[in-house]
Design an enzyme around this catalytic site. Structure first.
Site, PDB file in Angstrom:
ATOM      1  N   ASP A   1      33.262  40.110  46.862  1.00 26.26           N
ATOM      2  CA  ASP A   1      31.903  40.500  46.491  1.00 26.26           C
ATOM      3  C   ASP A   1      31.008  40.464  47.736  1.00 26.26           C
ATOM      4  O   ASP A   1      31.394  41.010  48.771  1.00 26.26           O
ATOM      5  CB  ASP A   1      31.383  39.616  45.341  1.00 26.26           C
ATOM      6  CG  ASP A   1      30.215  40.264  44.611  1.00 26.26           C
ATOM      7  OD1 ASP A   1      30.261  41.491  44.410  1.00 26.26           O
ATOM      8  OD2 ASP A   1      29.261  39.561  44.254  1.00 26.26           O
TER       9      ASP A   1
ATOM     10  N   ASP B   1      38.242  41.821  46.061  1.00 26.41           N
ATOM     11  CA  ASP B   1      37.282  41.656  47.171  1.00 26.41           C
ATOM     12  C   ASP B   1      36.542  40.335  46.999  1.00 26.41           C
ATOM     13  O   ASP B   1      36.638  39.703  45.951  1.00 26.41           O
ATOM     14  CB  ASP B   1      36.264  42.812  47.162  1.00 26.41           C
ATOM     15  CG  ASP B   1      35.613  42.950  45.792  1.00 26.41           C
ATOM     16  OD1 ASP B   1      36.124  43.725  44.979  1.00 26.41           O
ATOM     17  OD2 ASP B   1      34.621  42.242  45.511  1.00 26.41           O
TER      18      ASP B   1
HETATM   19  N1  LIG Z   1      32.505  42.892  43.681  1.00 23.83           N
HETATM   20  C1  LIG Z   1      32.557  43.507  42.513  1.00 23.83           C
HETATM   21  N2  LIG Z   1      31.464  43.532  41.695  1.00 23.83           N
HETATM   22  C2  LIG Z   1      31.518  44.146  40.491  1.00 23.83           C
HETATM   23  N3  LIG Z   1      32.632  44.782  40.041  1.00 23.83           N
HETATM   24  C3  LIG Z   1      33.709  44.794  40.812  1.00 23.83           C
HETATM   25  N4  LIG Z   1      34.916  45.319  40.644  1.00 23.83           N
HETATM   26  C4  LIG Z   1      35.664  45.048  41.732  1.00 23.83           C
HETATM   27  N5  LIG Z   1      34.951  44.346  42.632  1.00 23.83           N
HETATM   28  C5  LIG Z   1      33.729  44.166  42.077  1.00 23.83           C
END
Ligand SMILES: Nc1ncnc2[nH]cnc12
Ligand SMILES: CSC[C@H]1O[C@H](OP(=O)(O)O)[C@H](O)[C@@H]1O
Length: 332
Positions: A248, A246
């Site tokens: 974040d 992703d």
């Molecule tokens: N955006 C994110 N922040 C923290 N841990 C994660 N694991 C997968 N995506 C994450």
């Protein structure tokens, strides 16, 4: 959406294994087993720091090389990142002879060029955990300070980075994007790839996510610490492989990260994760067979990192440390 497999067969495996196990894989979110290998034993190991997250499965490759596998959050993913018993995990692996750990983690990307479903081999860490996780095997009465300037093992990092082409090894599942394998030397112009480790379990705010970008963060997770620190104290060579799932929360063009996005991308890419794990196990097996010295530079390092005069250390503390680093500090 679940990524778990049926665990009935592994539960019927023998509970002991006599051979040497030099390599371990720690699976994170979305990697709960090594389906390409043949399981031969399932070990429940008690350590002075409690029980590991899950029983340890020993599997063998086609050439007979044994590998230990441990599910970081438990077989059914019932442990929060802050509750992972990392000391027990690392101590148990050390106890069965492990010298190298390749750990997997689902991460958020903090950079546009690290796309969801890409893999990243980080070289640096920034600690944003909140001091609530036990992060050392040492304690009051027995003080030591391990080196951590290079938080990952340089030899293991190079072996991994040199053996996977940045493009072409991983399969694309749609026409828009074939996953890239990001490494410091091949794709990042020699610049470090930095993983930010946050406490969680909630994801970051947009402001935090933007701040981490200004710090030079490449990816973010909740798992690399204290795992990497404890591996160093146990004199085990450790490298994490991150799978981006992703963007974040920094990217204004995207919805902030949700578990659905993370798991959706993991599910779509799990074949690549398994393929990557299998390839790396074969590569490291050859390195061990050729005696190229993985973890040799770590051996004995903790003996010289101790500040306390061992004459004054309580017997119970020395006994605990004997489980981890036998023979270093004799118990009289
Ligand atoms: N955006 C994110 N922040 C923290 N841990 C994660 N694991 C997968 N995506 C994450
Ligand atoms: C399920 S999203 C957040 C979760 O995913 C990562 O887990 P892991 O590193 O074990 O793959 C991240 O660190 C968080 O714990």
């Amino acid at each position: 959406m679940s990524l778990h497999r049926d665990s009935v067969a592994v539960n019927q495996l023998p509970h002991t294994y006599d051979g040497k196990v030099l390599l371990a894989v720690i699976g994170g979110t979305g990697l709960y087993d090594l389906p390409n290998l043949k399981p031969v034993a399932r070990l429940t190991i008690s350590t002075p720091w409690g029980f590991p997250s899950s029983p340890i499965t020993i599997s063998v490759t086609e050439s007979g090389f044994p590998v230990a596998f441990l599910a970081r959050h438990g077989q059914h993913h019932d442990l929060l990142p802050s509750d992972v018993p990392s000391r027990a995990n690392i101590a148990a692996l050390k106890h069965i002879g492990v010298k190298a750990i390749i750990s997997f983690s689902a991460v958020g990307s903090l950079q546009p060029e690290i796309k969801p479903r890409d893999f990243v081999v980080p070289t640096q860490i920034i600690d944003r955990t909140k001091g609530i996780r036990p992060s050392t095997f040492f304690e009051k009465g027995f003080v030591a300070h391990a080196m951590f300037g290079e938080p990952f093992d340089l030899k293991l990092n190079k072996i991994i980075s040199d053996n996977i082409p940045s493009q072409g090894f991983l399969e694309g599942f749609d026409l828009q994007h074939t996953p890239t394998f990001h490494t410091k030397e091949k794709t990042n112009k020699g610049e470090d790839l930095t993983v930010i480790c946050m406490e969680g379990p909630q994801f970051s705010t947009r402001a935090e996510s933007r701040l981490y970008r200004t710090w030079g963060g490449s990816v973010i997770n909740m798992s690399v610490l204290p795992e990497a620190k404890l591996a160093r104290e146990a004199e085990i060579a450790y490298q994490m492989i991150c799978m981006s799932t992703d963007y974040d929360s920094w990217n204004e063009n995207e919805e902030p990260v949700t578990v659905e996005t993370v798991v959706g991308n993991l599910k779509a890419n799990s074949a690549n994760a398994h393929k990557l794990a299998a390839k790396l196990i074969d590569v490291v097996a050859v390195e061990f067979a050729n005696g190229t010295g993985i973890a040799d530079d770590l051996e004995g390092s903790m003996k010289y990192s101790v500040s306390t005069s061992t004459h004054g250390v309580k017997k119970e503390l020395l006994e605990k440390m004997h489980f981890l680093l036998p023979g270093y500090w004799p118990v009289n």
